[in-house]
Scaffold this motif. Structure first.
Motif, PDB file in Angstrom:
ATOM      1  N   ILE A   2     -14.300 -12.823 101.435  1.00 20.44           N
ATOM      2  CA  ILE A   2     -15.636 -12.810 102.269  1.00 20.44           C
ATOM      3  C   ILE A   2     -15.207 -11.635 102.914  1.00 20.44           C
ATOM      4  O   ILE A   2     -13.699 -11.238 104.235  1.00 20.44           O
ATOM      5  N   ASN A   3     -15.655 -10.547 103.074  1.00 18.00           N
ATOM      6  CA  ASN A   3     -16.357  -9.161 103.253  1.00 18.00           C
ATOM      7  C   ASN A   3     -17.512  -9.892 104.994  1.00 18.00           C
ATOM      8  O   ASN A   3     -18.276  -9.378 104.482  1.00 18.00           O
ATOM      9  N   HIS A   4     -16.840  -9.279 105.963  1.00 20.36           N
ATOM     10  CA  HIS A   4     -17.574  -9.531 106.736  1.00 20.36           C
ATOM     11  C   HIS A   4     -17.804  -8.145 107.190  1.00 20.36           C
ATOM     12  O   HIS A   4     -17.172  -7.600 107.857  1.00 20.36           O
ATOM     13  N   VAL A   5     -18.711  -7.246 107.687  1.00 20.89           N
ATOM     14  CA  VAL A   5     -19.320  -5.917 107.683  1.00 20.89           C
ATOM     15  C   VAL A   5     -20.154  -5.808 108.497  1.00 20.89           C
ATOM     16  O   VAL A   5     -21.578  -6.216 108.910  1.00 20.89           O
ATOM     17  N   VAL A   6     -20.093  -5.202 109.934  1.00 22.24           N
ATOM     18  CA  VAL A   6     -20.308  -5.502 111.355  1.00 22.24           C
ATOM     19  C   VAL A   6     -20.815  -3.578 111.713  1.00 22.24           C
ATOM     20  O   VAL A   6     -19.749  -2.920 111.910  1.00 22.24           O
ATOM     21  N   LEU A   7     -21.751  -3.827 112.075  1.00 22.58           N
ATOM     22  CA  LEU A   7     -22.519  -2.350 112.733  1.00 22.58           C
ATOM     23  C   LEU A   7     -23.170  -2.119 113.746  1.00 22.58           C
ATOM     24  O   LEU A   7     -23.297  -2.866 114.189  1.00 22.58           O
ATOM     25  N   PHE A   8     -22.369  -1.502 115.240  1.00 19.07           N
ATOM     26  CA  PHE A   8     -22.883  -1.395 116.344  1.00 19.07           C
ATOM     27  C   PHE A   8     -23.507   0.507 117.137  1.00 19.07           C
ATOM     28  O   PHE A   8     -22.535   1.146 116.538  1.00 19.07           O
ATOM     29  N   LYS A   9     -24.764   0.102 117.357  1.00 20.58           N
ATOM     30  CA  LYS A   9     -25.432   1.553 117.802  1.00 20.58           C
ATOM     31  C   LYS A   9     -25.122   0.845 119.707  1.00 20.58           C
ATOM     32  O   LYS A   9     -25.421   0.059 119.837  1.00 20.58           O
ATOM     33  N   ILE A  60     -15.190  -3.863 110.334  1.00 19.47           N
ATOM     34  CA  ILE A  60     -14.851  -4.330 108.479  1.00 19.47           C
ATOM     35  C   ILE A  60     -13.720  -5.260 108.195  1.00 19.47           C
ATOM     36  O   ILE A  60     -12.776  -5.507 108.817  1.00 19.47           O
ATOM     37  N   SER A  61     -13.942  -6.598 108.691  1.00 16.51           N
ATOM     38  CA  SER A  61     -12.966  -7.624 107.987  1.00 16.51           C
ATOM     39  C   SER A  61     -13.277  -8.945 107.382  1.00 16.51           C
ATOM     40  O   SER A  61     -13.923  -8.964 106.651  1.00 16.51           O
TER      41      SER A  61
END
Length: 99
Positions: A2-9, A60-61
């Motif tokens: 599983i690729n866990h992608v998170v973007l933060f502003k 990215i994890s």
């Protein structure tokens, strides 16, 4: 996997303060790799443009399974970082996908 992608502003910090906050969040996220065994890969990228209109930080994890991702989500070390994220960010976007 599983690729866990998170973007933060981040919130609207002044430039000098924003850079320090970005580094703090990056460091906290990167530390999770050594604290949560279910994390198989973790990298944190910073937007090269400090005052971009897009997102500031990308996580990215990788996890072996959705179950491992679920363990990560409620892990006490992750929840500590979530508190920091909630204090410092205005927006978040995430995508989880199998690869």
């Amino acid at each position: 996997m599983i690729n866990h992608v998170v973007l933060f502003k981040l919130k609207g910090y002044p430039e000098a303060e924003k850079e320090a906050v970005i580094r703090k969040v990056k460091s906290a996220l990167e530390a999770l790799k050594n604290k949560i065994e279910q994390v198989k890969h973790l990298e944190v990228g910073l937007n090269y443009e400090l005052n971009a209109k897009s997102y500031d930080i990308c996580l990215i994890s990788h996890f072996e399974s959705l179950s491992d991702l679920d363990v990560y989500r409620v892990h006490p070390e992750h929840l500590k970082v979530v508190e920091l994220i909630n204090e410092t960010t205005a927006e978040r976007a995430a995508v989880d996908f199998e690869f």
